[in-house]
Design an enzyme around this catalytic site. Structure first.
Site, PDB file in Angstrom:
ATOM      1  CB  CYS A   1      -0.159   4.758   1.484  1.00 15.76           C
ATOM      2  SG  CYS A   1       0.336   5.438  -0.126  1.00 15.76           S
TER       3      CYS A   1
ATOM      4  CG  HIS B   1      -0.113   5.530  -4.355  1.00 13.71           C
ATOM      5  ND1 HIS B   1      -0.066   6.802  -3.867  1.00 13.71           N
ATOM      6  CD2 HIS B   1       0.280   5.605  -5.657  1.00 13.71           C
ATOM      7  CE1 HIS B   1       0.335   7.628  -4.830  1.00 13.71           C
ATOM      8  NE2 HIS B   1       0.557   6.928  -5.920  1.00 13.71           N
TER       9      HIS B   1
ATOM     10  CB  CYS C   1      -1.474  12.475  -0.208  1.00 11.98           C
ATOM     11  SG  CYS C   1       0.218  11.896   0.059  1.00 11.98           S
ATOM     12  CG  ASN C   2      -3.034   8.259   4.537  1.00 15.90           C
ATOM     13  OD1 ASN C   2      -3.702   8.366   5.546  1.00 15.90           O
ATOM     14  ND2 ASN C   2      -3.451   7.589   3.472  1.00 15.90           N
TER      15      ASN C   2
ATOM     16  CG  ASP D   1      -1.997  10.892  -3.799  1.00 15.61           C
ATOM     17  OD1 ASP D   1      -1.819  10.785  -2.581  1.00 15.61           O
ATOM     18  OD2 ASP D   1      -1.588  10.033  -4.613  1.00 15.61           O
ATOM     19  CB  SER D   2       2.547  11.577  -4.080  1.00 18.25           C
ATOM     20  OG  SER D   2       2.047  10.263  -3.899  1.00 18.25           O
TER      21      SER D   2
ATOM     22  CE1 TYR E   1       4.651  14.647  -3.647  1.00 21.61           C
ATOM     23  CE2 TYR E   1       2.847  15.013  -2.119  1.00 21.61           C
ATOM     24  CZ  TYR E   1       3.520  15.357  -3.269  1.00 21.61           C
ATOM     25  OH  TYR E   1       3.059  16.407  -4.036  1.00 21.61           O
TER      26      TYR E   1
END
Length: 204
Positions: A187, A189, A74-75, A10-11, A42
Site C-alpha cells: 500500500c 501509504h 494506489c494498490n 490515490d485514496s 479505500y
C-alpha cells in the site's frame, strides 16, 4: 510527450511517495495530484465502489484538467479498477497502475539465499483480490504470507502518533519477528511508516 499534465490519484497521501520519485525522473512534466481523502480509506470498500470512485477521478483529471496520462498511485484502486479504466480510456490516455513488489522481493530472497518467508502487508481489498493472487502465482516459488492491515492507511491519513502506529503494528505483527526474510509494503501509504516497521523487525 504530448502537451498536458500527468495525473496521479490515490485514496489520500499515499501516492505522494510515488509522485515524488516520478517528478525527479520527468523534470519537464507538469503533474496534478488528486488525494481522495473524503473517501479514504479505500481498503475496506467494495469493488463497485472503487471502480466508480476511480472513474469519477479520472474524468475530473482528464476532462477538467487536460491530463494526458493517469497514474493510479494506489494498490487498492489498481487492484479493483485498472482493467476497467484501461478499457474506458486507452489507447488515447495511458493508464499506469501500481502493484505490490512481489517480483523484486522474490529476486532479493533468491539472490541472497534468505531463509524465512516473504511477508506482504496490504489493505484487506488488495490481500483478498485476484490481482495479487495472480501476481504471486506468476513470480513466487517462495512462501508468501499476506497480512491485511485494516486500519493502518486510516491512521497514516489522519496523522496519528508514531507510538499509536507502533502499538497497532506490533500487536498484529510481532508473531512474524525472526521468521521473515523480506517485507513487501503493498500500500503506498505504508511507505510513510517504513521506519516504524523496521523498528519492530530489527536489522536485516
Amino acid at each position: 510527450f504530448k502537451n498536458g499534465s500527468i495525473g496521479f490519484f490515490d485514496s489520500g497521501i499515499g501516492g505522494i511517495s510515488i509522485l515524488g520519485k516520478t517528478m525527479k525522473l520527468l523534470e519537464n512534466e507538469v503533474f496534478i495530484y488528486f488525494g481522495d481523502s473524503r473517501n479514504s480509506p479505500y481498503g475496506s470498500k467494495s469493488e463497485s465502489e472503487l471502480i466508480n470512485l476511480s472513474i469519477n477521478i479520472c474524468n475530473f483529471l482528464i476532462f477538467e484538467n487536460n491530463c494526458k496520462a493517469i497514474v493510479v498511485a494506489c494498490n487498492t484502486a489498481s487492484s479493483a479498477a485498472i482493467r476497467f479504466l484501461r478499457e474506458r480510456y486507452e489507447p488515447k490516455i495511458p493508464i499506469i497502475g501500481v502493484e505490490p513488489a512481489i517480483k523484486p522481493a522474490v529476486e532479493f530472497v533468491n539472490s541472497n539465499n534468505k531463509k524465512g518467508y516473504i511477508l506482504l502487508l496490504a489493505t484487506p481489498f488488495t490481500v483478498n483480490g485476484d490481482k495479487l493472487r495472480c501476481l504471486i502465482n506468476k513470480y513466487s516459488k517462495n512462501t508468501i504470507e499476506c497480512f491485511a492491515l485494516d486500519y493502518l492507511a486510516y491512521m497514516i491519513e489522519h496523522n496519528e502518533s508514531e507510538q499509536s502506529i507502533y502499538d497497532y503494528l506490533y500487536e498484529r505483527l510481532h508473531k512474524y519477528i525472526n521468521n521473515v526474510s523480506c517485507i513487501v509494503l503493498g500500500c503506498t501509504h505504508y511507505y510513510f511508516v517504513k521506519n516504524i516497521i523496521k523498528d519492530i523487525f530489527g536489522e536485516g
